[in-house]
Design an enzyme around this catalytic site. Sequence first.
Site, short mmCIF file in Angstrom:
data_model
loop_
_atom_site.label_atom_id
_atom_site.label_comp_id
_atom_site.label_asym_id
_atom_site.label_seq_id
_atom_site.Cartn_x
_atom_site.Cartn_y
_atom_site.Cartn_z
N PHE A 80 1.23 -3.79 -4.39
CA PHE A 80 0.25 -2.67 -4.06
C PHE A 80 -0.06 -2.45 -2.84
CE2 PHE A 80 -0.33 -3.63 -9.15
CZ PHE A 80 -0.48 -3.02 -9.14
N SER A 131 4.78 7.43 -5.14
CA SER A 131 3.69 8.12 -5.43
C SER A 131 3.77 9.59 -6.07
CB SER A 131 2.74 8.42 -4.69
OG SER A 131 2.87 9.80 -4.71
N TYR A 155 1.82 9.59 5.49
CA TYR A 155 1.97 8.53 4.30
C TYR A 155 2.84 8.94 2.90
CZ TYR A 155 0.47 6.81 0.16
OH TYR A 155 0.13 6.74 -1.78
N LYS A 159 6.43 6.28 1.43
CA LYS A 159 6.81 5.78 0.43
C LYS A 159 7.97 6.35 0.35
CE LYS A 159 2.49 4.51 -1.47
NZ LYS A 159 2.95 3.17 -1.76
N TYR A 183 3.59 7.34 -8.89
CA TYR A 183 2.31 7.50 -9.53
C TYR A 183 2.27 9.15 -9.68
CZ TYR A 183 1.47 2.64 -8.74
OH TYR A 183 1.46 1.19 -8.86
P1 NAD Z 1 -6.21 0.27 -2.42
O1 NAD Z 1 -6.76 0.59 -1.04
O2 NAD Z 1 -7.28 0.52 -3.42
O3 NAD Z 1 -5.77 -1.26 -2.76
C1 NAD Z 1 -4.64 -1.98 -1.71
C2 NAD Z 1 -4.96 -2.85 -1.38
O4 NAD Z 1 -4.12 -3.48 -0.45
C3 NAD Z 1 -6.50 -3.54 -0.66
O5 NAD Z 1 -6.96 -3.90 -1.19
C4 NAD Z 1 -6.37 -3.96 0.19
O6 NAD Z 1 -6.69 -5.02 0.77
C5 NAD Z 1 -4.72 -4.73 0.23
N1 NAD Z 1 -3.75 -4.15 1.61
C6 NAD Z 1 -3.51 -3.43 2.37
N2 NAD Z 1 -3.01 -3.78 3.79
C7 NAD Z 1 -2.40 -5.12 3.18
C8 NAD Z 1 -1.76 -5.81 3.75
N3 NAD Z 1 -1.16 -5.88 5.32
N4 NAD Z 1 -1.58 -7.42 3.47
C9 NAD Z 1 -2.52 -7.93 2.15
N5 NAD Z 1 -3.08 -6.85 1.63
C10 NAD Z 1 -2.89 -5.25 1.96
O7 NAD Z 1 -5.98 0.96 -3.02
P2 NAD Z 1 -4.86 1.88 -4.60
O8 NAD Z 1 -4.85 3.08 -5.40
O9 NAD Z 1 -4.70 0.27 -5.24
O10 NAD Z 1 -3.16 1.96 -4.66
C11 NAD Z 1 -2.19 1.00 -4.15
C12 NAD Z 1 -0.80 0.89 -4.24
O11 NAD Z 1 -0.74 2.37 -4.74
C13 NAD Z 1 -1.39 1.82 -2.78
O12 NAD Z 1 0.04 1.34 -1.88
C14 NAD Z 1 -0.70 2.71 -2.64
O13 NAD Z 1 -0.55 3.89 -1.87
C15 NAD Z 1 -0.35 3.75 -4.08
N6 NAD Z 1 -0.87 4.95 -5.05
C16 NAD Z 1 -2.33 5.11 -5.55
C17 NAD Z 1 -2.65 6.34 -5.78
C18 NAD Z 1 -3.88 6.75 -5.57
O14 NAD Z 1 -4.07 7.34 -5.96
N7 NAD Z 1 -4.71 5.57 -5.66
C19 NAD Z 1 -1.44 7.55 -5.57
C20 NAD Z 1 0.05 6.92 -5.21
C21 NAD Z 1 0.64 5.90 -5.55
#
Ligand code: NAD
Length: 345
Positions: A80, A131, A155, A159, A183
């Site tokens: 993630f 995504s 961004y 992906k 997602y």
């Molecule tokens: P989020 O920012 O809440 O969670 C990502 C986590 O990764 C955070 O806790 C952050 O501290 C951690 N992180 C970031 N860089 C890091 C690193 N270098 N080392 C260790 N930890 C690190 O985001 P989310 O909404 O939970 O999304 C999770 C994944 O899903 C992401 O890759 C995002 O691109 C993808 N995504 C999210 C959505 C959405 O709408 N939320 C939609 C499509 C895809």
Amino acid sequence: MKILLTGGAGYIGSHTAVTLSAEGLEPVVLDNFSNSHPVVMERLAHLCGGPLTLEQGDVLDTPWLTGVLLRHQPVAVVHFAGDKAVGESVAQPLKYFHNNIGGAVSLMRAMVQAVAEGGWPRPPALVFSSSATVYGDPATVPITEDFPRSHTNPYGHTKLVIEDMLSAQHAADPSWRVGVLRYFNPVGAHPSGLIGEDPDGMPNNLMPFVAQVAIGRRPHLSVFGNDYPTPDGTGVRDYIHVMDLASGHVAAVRALLAKPGSFTVNLGTGQGHSVLDMVRAFERASGRPVPYRIAPRRAGDVAQCWADPGRARTLLGWQATRSLDDMCADAWRWQSGNPNGYRSP
Ligand code: NAD
Ligand code: UDP
């Protein structure tokens, strides 16, 4: 059976940790808290009946990550971790190429290294958070996984590149098992109201913004455009409850462990809802008004986007079950119990 969750303290990772734990699997949370709050670990301990293992550190640190894999011997990794703000990615593209693409390269190299050292059992199994943004502006809806991919911002570009890297690695070493999950629009929160989405500053996404208007933190919602070719003129998206998304990860992990191969699936409901549908549903759930004003279209937005979720049903035996009303009710429980997110007293 340990599952390593990079970014496991974040929005989707934390809900997935609870769901994995409820299914008898053991999540190991890896995070550097760059976009999450350590308090989430206390909430997870409460929901999971005991503290979860935390590995605090950066996915960019390959030697450390290799050590984490060797120490925990996870049967699968869910990746993630990454940065996710579209606007920020336009302003600071290098941050995104470094953390997202660099993070994925680092993780894959650590996996190769852990196997090469003989200490981590093959086959490597990896689930990746992709995504619907990889579909760009789709020609038609619903969207199937074989639609052409494109990107409109850095961004989305990351992906797409990571998907390609994973497929190249699988081609180079077919023992790798890779699940790419695209997602749609994750929203809502755990029904306990203990964990949820906690955006830093002004929310970019619709649901957290609407929730903050309902609680009175913001005066009104700006509806970005009411002249789209949709039933009420506002943008239509496939909102999916984060708990449904979390169970999609459990299904993906189980599918990867069950047999060799790789897959790419949409995780969506297959239903579209407009911005005004969301406003009305949130008013129903919260009992509060959500004042809004019509504003110009947001650059880069598409009119409508929803999934064909058929492949996930066939391949993973998974489908979303929660309604828009469930999403709003759970988001409201989280928002009203934690008006300032994890920083709330
Ligand atoms: P989020 O920012 O809440 O969670 C990502 C986590 O990764 C955070 O806790 C952050 O501290 C951690 N992180 C970031 N860089 C890091 C690193 N270098 N080392 C260790 N930890 C690190 O985001 P989310 O909404 O939970 O999304 C999770 C994944 O899903 C992401 O890759 C995002 O691109 C993808 N995504 C999210 C959505 C959405 O709408 N939320 C939609 C499509 C895809
Ligand atoms: N939207 C809006 N006002 C906001 C935020 C979003 O009208 O303050 C609209 C946006 O134009 C889109 C929908 O809500 O039609 C979902 O936007 P979001 O940013 O949540 O998801 P995405 O556009 O990435 O699918």
